[in-house]
Design an enzyme around this catalytic site. Sequence first.
Site, PDB file in Angstrom:
ATOM      1  N   SER A  30       6.813  66.574  89.046  1.00 47.20           N
ATOM      2  CA  SER A  30       6.479  65.539  88.070  1.00 47.20           C
ATOM      3  C   SER A  30       5.280  64.703  88.483  1.00 47.20           C
ATOM      4  CB  SER A  30       7.685  64.612  87.854  1.00 47.20           C
ATOM      5  OG  SER A  30       7.996  63.945  89.074  1.00 47.20           O
ATOM      6  N   GLY A  31       4.834  64.833  89.745  1.00 43.32           N
ATOM      7  CA  GLY A  31       3.705  64.044  90.229  1.00 43.32           C
ATOM      8  C   GLY A  31       4.115  62.950  91.208  1.00 43.32           C
ATOM      9  N   LYS A  32       5.366  62.984  91.669  1.00 40.98           N
ATOM     10  CA  LYS A  32       5.885  61.942  92.578  1.00 40.98           C
ATOM     11  C   LYS A  32       5.094  61.873  93.879  1.00 40.98           C
ATOM     12  CE  LYS A  32       9.846  63.907  93.079  1.00 40.98           C
ATOM     13  NZ  LYS A  32       9.631  65.179  92.394  1.00 40.98           N
ATOM     14  N   SER A  33       4.953  63.001  94.536  1.00 41.42           N
ATOM     15  CA  SER A  33       4.278  63.012  95.837  1.00 41.42           C
ATOM     16  C   SER A  33       2.803  62.671  95.689  1.00 41.42           C
ATOM     17  CB  SER A  33       4.434  64.379  96.510  1.00 41.42           C
ATOM     18  OG  SER A  33       5.792  64.607  96.812  1.00 41.42           O
ATOM     19  N   ALA A  77       8.354  62.916 106.700  1.00 45.39           N
ATOM     20  CA  ALA A  77       8.771  64.093 105.940  1.00 45.39           C
ATOM     21  C   ALA A  77      10.209  64.433 106.311  1.00 45.39           C
ATOM     22  CB  ALA A  77       7.854  65.261 106.247  1.00 45.39           C
ATOM     23  N   THR A  78      11.048  64.659 105.311  1.00 49.18           N
ATOM     24  CA  THR A  78      12.466  64.917 105.559  1.00 49.18           C
ATOM     25  C   THR A  78      12.863  66.375 105.386  1.00 49.18           C
ATOM     26  OG1 THR A  78      13.066  64.424 103.267  1.00 49.18           O
ATOM     27  CG2 THR A  78      13.079  62.571 104.820  1.00 49.18           C
ATOM     28  N   ALA A  79      11.937  67.221 104.939  1.00 48.73           N
ATOM     29  CA  ALA A  79      12.262  68.630 104.674  1.00 48.73           C
ATOM     30  C   ALA A  79      12.517  69.387 105.973  1.00 48.73           C
ATOM     31  CB  ALA A  79      11.134  69.296 103.908  1.00 48.73           C
ATOM     32  N   HIS A 104       2.132  72.313 101.984  1.00 45.99           N
ATOM     33  CA  HIS A 104       2.115  70.870 101.707  1.00 45.99           C
ATOM     34  C   HIS A 104       1.361  70.117 102.798  1.00 45.99           C
ATOM     35  CE1 HIS A 104       4.969  70.187  98.253  1.00 45.99           C
ATOM     36  NE2 HIS A 104       5.117  71.479  98.478  1.00 45.99           N
ATOM     37  N   ARG A 164      -6.116  65.988 101.092  1.00 42.64           N
ATOM     38  CA  ARG A 164      -6.149  64.884 100.125  1.00 42.64           C
ATOM     39  C   ARG A 164      -6.138  63.515 100.798  1.00 42.64           C
ATOM     40  NH1 ARG A 164      -2.510  68.393  97.180  1.00 42.64           N
ATOM     41  NH2 ARG A 164      -0.749  67.277  98.093  1.00 42.64           N
TER      42      ARG A 164
END
Length: 191
Positions: free
Chosen positions: A14-17, A41-43, A57, A64
């Site tokens: 949705s564009g959150k990150s 980062a929690t992943a 990512h 970016r």
Amino acid sequence: MSVEHEFILGGQKSGKSRRAEQRAIDWLAAAPGTNRAVLIATAQAYDDEMQERIVRHQADRAERVPGMRTIEEPVELARAIVTQSAPETLVVVDCLTLWLTNLLMPLRTEAARPVTRTPSAHITMLLIALREARGPVVLVGNEIGLGVIPLGRETRAFVDALGRLNQDVAAACSRVTLMAAGLPLSLKAPA
């Protein structure tokens, strides 16, 4: 003086990150050389596809937001926030949904990662860490409760737990933004 925190939530892709990254870009640009940004980062990569996703990512984020440092912390989120928080540091947490998954549905055996606290204790500690943070925190999470009621007791329990977590975090933040199709909708803003 209280520190402003933002909770950015929405569906997958949705564009959150990207919004959280833009917050970091703006923070770094506001005081170049003084302000810092750190991503927690929690992943966790439990399969090849997730490992590839994490690597992608990391590379995309480094391009970016080159000034943002990344720390990986899948479980002890409150401790990481407290450790990284400073008046000149923006802390970005991405994401609360994966963090809750790590707490409620760990894939490792108990011998490999012993449980030291209950999920509710971790959540309480997170809320305390937000209250005591010395600098701004931007948290990213998924809104998954807008669809059909899921099949399966465990899945329904997770959706319920995430809904409660989202409500608690939204109450602790001065700003809450819902993302849809890359567009922000302000749900809560500082008065």
